[in-house]
Design a protein around this motif. Structure first.
Motif: not given
Length: 98
Positions: A45-49, A60-67
């Protein structure tokens, strides 16, 4: 009269004790999994907002979703796993460049 609780585990057979231990472990695992899912939902939710304030934040956001994506890949999908690894290595390398 004795006010101390009775330890029922001592009065059970070995199989019953093992079954009880398994049930307790499963309950703990389920509780931990729910807590993890809740924390993950808050993070997402925080990453989206919150928009990224810099390229490292965006990475860092891209790293999270890639993982997340890599974790869902079948083990025999080495091509996509290698691609994800290469991208993550690029992010790490570029973080240290001026």
């Amino acid at each position: 009269m004795n006010d101390e609780p009775v330890d029922l585990d001592k009065h059970r057979g070995m199989a019953a004790q093992k079954a009880t231990n398994i049930r307790r472990a499963l309950a703990e695992i389920e509780s931990n999994a729910k807590e993890l899912r809740d924390r993950q939902a808050v993070l997402e939710g925080q990453l989206l907002l919150l928009p990224a304030a810099s390229w490292p934040d965006a990475a860092a956001k891209a790293r999270y979703i890639l993982n997340l994506y890599a974790a869902a890949l079948p083990s025999d999908d080495t091509r996509h796993r290698d691609l994800v690894s290469a991208i993550l290595e690029d992010f790490a390398r570029l973080e240290h460049e001026p």
